[in-house]
Motif scaffolding. Structure first.
Motif, PDB file in Angstrom:
ATOM      1  N   ILE A 130      -7.936  61.832  36.355  1.00  0.00           N
ATOM      2  CA  ILE A 130      -8.502  62.761  35.512  1.00  0.00           C
ATOM      3  C   ILE A 130     -10.032  62.883  35.814  1.00  0.00           C
ATOM      4  O   ILE A 130     -10.770  61.640  35.873  1.00  0.00           O
ATOM      5  N   CYS A 131     -10.699  63.893  36.049  1.00  0.00           N
ATOM      6  CA  CYS A 131     -12.102  63.873  36.396  1.00  0.00           C
ATOM      7  C   CYS A 131     -12.624  64.962  35.664  1.00  0.00           C
ATOM      8  O   CYS A 131     -12.133  65.820  34.664  1.00  0.00           O
ATOM      9  N   ALA A 132     -14.079  64.802  35.466  1.00  0.00           N
ATOM     10  CA  ALA A 132     -15.108  65.897  34.882  1.00  0.00           C
ATOM     11  C   ALA A 132     -15.534  66.842  35.752  1.00  0.00           C
ATOM     12  O   ALA A 132     -16.400  65.938  36.671  1.00  0.00           O
ATOM     13  N   ASP A 133     -15.602  68.155  35.895  1.00  0.00           N
ATOM     14  CA  ASP A 133     -16.392  68.638  36.790  1.00  0.00           C
ATOM     15  C   ASP A 133     -17.864  68.673  36.150  1.00  0.00           C
ATOM     16  O   ASP A 133     -18.107  68.099  35.199  1.00  0.00           O
ATOM     17  N   GLY A 134     -18.759  69.522  37.001  1.00  0.00           N
ATOM     18  CA  GLY A 134     -20.086  69.681  36.722  1.00  0.00           C
ATOM     19  C   GLY A 134     -20.359  70.312  35.194  1.00  0.00           C
ATOM     20  O   GLY A 134     -21.589  70.066  34.749  1.00  0.00           O
ATOM     21  N   LYS A 135     -19.439  71.016  34.895  1.00  0.00           N
ATOM     22  CA  LYS A 135     -19.593  71.869  33.497  1.00  0.00           C
ATOM     23  C   LYS A 135     -19.072  71.106  32.293  1.00  0.00           C
ATOM     24  O   LYS A 135     -19.045  71.472  31.199  1.00  0.00           O
ATOM     25  N   GLY A 136     -18.392  69.872  32.632  1.00  0.00           N
ATOM     26  CA  GLY A 136     -17.784  68.897  31.697  1.00  0.00           C
ATOM     27  C   GLY A 136     -16.262  69.236  31.442  1.00  0.00           C
ATOM     28  O   GLY A 136     -15.555  68.701  30.325  1.00  0.00           O
ATOM     29  N   TYR A 137     -15.636  70.364  32.249  1.00  0.00           N
ATOM     30  CA  TYR A 137     -14.194  70.458  32.087  1.00  0.00           C
ATOM     31  C   TYR A 137     -13.207  69.319  32.758  1.00  0.00           C
ATOM     32  O   TYR A 137     -13.699  68.971  33.686  1.00  0.00           O
ATOM     33  N   GLU A 138     -12.461  68.874  32.044  1.00  0.00           N
ATOM     34  CA  GLU A 138     -11.308  67.985  32.401  1.00  0.00           C
ATOM     35  C   GLU A 138     -10.400  68.729  33.350  1.00  0.00           C
ATOM     36  O   GLU A 138      -9.876  69.661  33.108  1.00  0.00           O
ATOM     37  N   LEU A 139     -10.143  67.776  34.424  1.00  0.00           N
ATOM     38  CA  LEU A 139      -9.006  68.200  35.361  1.00  0.00           C
ATOM     39  C   LEU A 139      -8.497  67.311  36.016  1.00  0.00           C
ATOM     40  O   LEU A 139      -8.940  66.129  35.876  1.00  0.00           O
ATOM     41  N   ILE A 140      -7.312  67.586  36.690  1.00  0.00           N
ATOM     42  CA  ILE A 140      -6.682  66.401  37.664  1.00  0.00           C
ATOM     43  C   ILE A 140      -7.131  66.841  39.019  1.00  0.00           C
ATOM     44  O   ILE A 140      -6.873  68.129  39.572  1.00  0.00           O
ATOM     45  N   ALA A 141      -7.352  65.870  39.629  1.00  0.00           N
ATOM     46  CA  ALA A 141      -7.859  65.822  41.136  1.00  0.00           C
ATOM     47  C   ALA A 141      -6.939  64.800  42.188  1.00  0.00           C
ATOM     48  O   ALA A 141      -6.643  63.946  41.377  1.00  0.00           O
ATOM     49  N   LEU A 142      -6.574  65.645  43.160  1.00  0.00           N
ATOM     50  CA  LEU A 142      -5.744  64.825  44.123  1.00  0.00           C
ATOM     51  C   LEU A 142      -6.378  64.571  45.372  1.00  0.00           C
ATOM     52  O   LEU A 142      -7.089  65.290  45.662  1.00  0.00           O
ATOM     53  N   GLY A 143      -6.406  63.350  45.657  1.00  0.00           N
ATOM     54  CA  GLY A 143      -7.236  62.925  46.939  1.00  0.00           C
ATOM     55  C   GLY A 143      -6.762  61.710  47.181  1.00  0.00           C
ATOM     56  O   GLY A 143      -6.436  60.488  46.393  1.00  0.00           O
ATOM     57  N   THR A 144      -7.249  61.311  48.617  1.00  0.00           N
ATOM     58  CA  THR A 144      -6.721  59.795  48.991  1.00  0.00           C
ATOM     59  C   THR A 144      -7.482  58.623  48.390  1.00  0.00           C
ATOM     60  O   THR A 144      -8.847  58.869  48.006  1.00  0.00           O
ATOM     61  N   SER A 145      -6.794  57.729  47.590  1.00  0.00           N
ATOM     62  CA  SER A 145      -7.369  56.576  46.997  1.00  0.00           C
ATOM     63  C   SER A 145      -8.324  56.903  45.592  1.00  0.00           C
ATOM     64  O   SER A 145      -9.381  56.070  45.511  1.00  0.00           O
ATOM     65  N   PHE A 146      -8.223  57.934  44.867  1.00  0.00           N
ATOM     66  CA  PHE A 146      -8.762  58.074  43.844  1.00  0.00           C
ATOM     67  C   PHE A 146      -8.615  57.153  42.746  1.00  0.00           C
ATOM     68  O   PHE A 146      -9.480  56.849  41.701  1.00  0.00           O
ATOM     69  N   GLY A 147      -7.388  56.306  42.457  1.00  0.00           N
ATOM     70  CA  GLY A 147      -6.969  55.647  41.503  1.00  0.00           C
ATOM     71  C   GLY A 147      -7.776  54.353  41.852  1.00  0.00           C
ATOM     72  O   GLY A 147      -7.645  53.369  41.093  1.00  0.00           O
ATOM     73  N   PHE A 148      -8.461  54.058  42.960  1.00  0.00           N
ATOM     74  CA  PHE A 148      -9.140  52.694  43.212  1.00  0.00           C
ATOM     75  C   PHE A 148     -10.748  52.670  42.783  1.00  0.00           C
ATOM     76  O   PHE A 148     -11.172  53.758  42.891  1.00  0.00           O
ATOM     77  N   GLY A 149     -11.138  51.345  42.702  1.00  0.00           N
ATOM     78  CA  GLY A 149     -12.745  51.659  42.458  1.00  0.00           C
ATOM     79  C   GLY A 149     -12.991  51.434  41.082  1.00  0.00           C
ATOM     80  O   GLY A 149     -12.226  51.454  40.137  1.00  0.00           O
ATOM     81  N   THR A 150     -14.276  51.412  40.900  1.00  0.00           N
ATOM     82  CA  THR A 150     -14.806  51.249  39.291  1.00  0.00           C
ATOM     83  C   THR A 150     -14.711  52.750  38.773  1.00  0.00           C
ATOM     84  O   THR A 150     -14.811  53.884  39.522  1.00  0.00           O
ATOM     85  N   ILE A 151     -14.509  52.677  37.496  1.00  0.00           N
ATOM     86  CA  ILE A 151     -14.589  54.151  36.660  1.00  0.00           C
ATOM     87  C   ILE A 151     -15.384  54.011  35.590  1.00  0.00           C
ATOM     88  O   ILE A 151     -15.396  52.746  34.939  1.00  0.00           O
ATOM     89  N   PRO A 152     -16.400  54.914  35.301  1.00  0.00           N
ATOM     90  CA  PRO A 152     -16.383  56.177  35.944  1.00  0.00           C
ATOM     91  C   PRO A 152     -17.201  56.129  37.346  1.00  0.00           C
ATOM     92  O   PRO A 152     -17.960  55.167  37.418  1.00  0.00           O
ATOM     93  N   ARG A 153     -17.049  56.991  38.120  1.00  0.00           N
ATOM     94  CA  ARG A 153     -17.825  57.079  39.474  1.00  0.00           C
ATOM     95  C   ARG A 153     -17.796  58.588  40.066  1.00  0.00           C
ATOM     96  O   ARG A 153     -16.826  59.411  39.755  1.00  0.00           O
ATOM     97  N   GLU A 154     -18.717  59.029  40.636  1.00  0.00           N
ATOM     98  CA  GLU A 154     -18.761  60.145  41.401  1.00  0.00           C
ATOM     99  C   GLU A 154     -17.867  60.219  42.574  1.00  0.00           C
ATOM    100  O   GLU A 154     -17.753  59.100  43.390  1.00  0.00           O
ATOM    101  N   ILE A 155     -17.200  61.021  43.064  1.00  0.00           N
ATOM    102  CA  ILE A 155     -16.558  61.506  44.258  1.00  0.00           C
ATOM    103  C   ILE A 155     -16.836  62.612  44.935  1.00  0.00           C
ATOM    104  O   ILE A 155     -17.271  63.675  44.186  1.00  0.00           O
TER     105      ILE A 155
END
Length: 112
Positions: free
Chosen positions: A13-38
């Motif tokens: 689950i991500c937030a875009d530049g306007k603050g809208y929440e969305l689901i994003a698919l991409g390799t290894s999004f579930g790893f690493g510290t959260i929150p973080r920019e991709i």
């Protein structure tokens, strides 16, 4: 794009530049510290307006099945943002039935 919650290894689950929440698919999004920019270049597909009740399905679905359903939904140009998740759930169940050699007869379709 800011990752705010991991769903599985390749969905978040991500937030875009306007603050809208969305689901994003991409390799290894579930790893690493959260929150973080991709970077946007790492995002393979996005889903806006997903019903919170459908979020649980995303974690249970194969990434390949979800991407396939998203491609079908994109082709259909439907107005329902929940269609990719719902369709992926149906496809995943059909695959499970097929792998288990479970045959489901539908009487209404037998006359075709």
């Amino acid at each position: 794009m800011c990752v705010i919650k991991s769903i599985n290894n390749n969905a978040a689950i991500c937030a875009d530049g306007k603050g809208y929440e969305l689901i994003a698919l991409g390799t290894s999004f579930g790893f690493g510290t959260i929150p973080r920019e991709i970077p946007f270049s790492d995002i393979e597909h996005t889903f806006y307006g997903i019903d919170p009740k459908s979020l649980g399905l995303v974690s249970e679905l194969s990434e390949d099945v979800l991407k396939f359903a998203a491609q079908l939904a994109d082709l259909a140009r439907t107005i329902s943002p929940n269609l990719p998740v719902t369709l992926a759930n149906h496809i995943a169940f059909a695959i499970k039935r097929t792998c288990g050699h479970m045959v489901v007869e539908i009487p209404a379709l037998c006359c075709f």
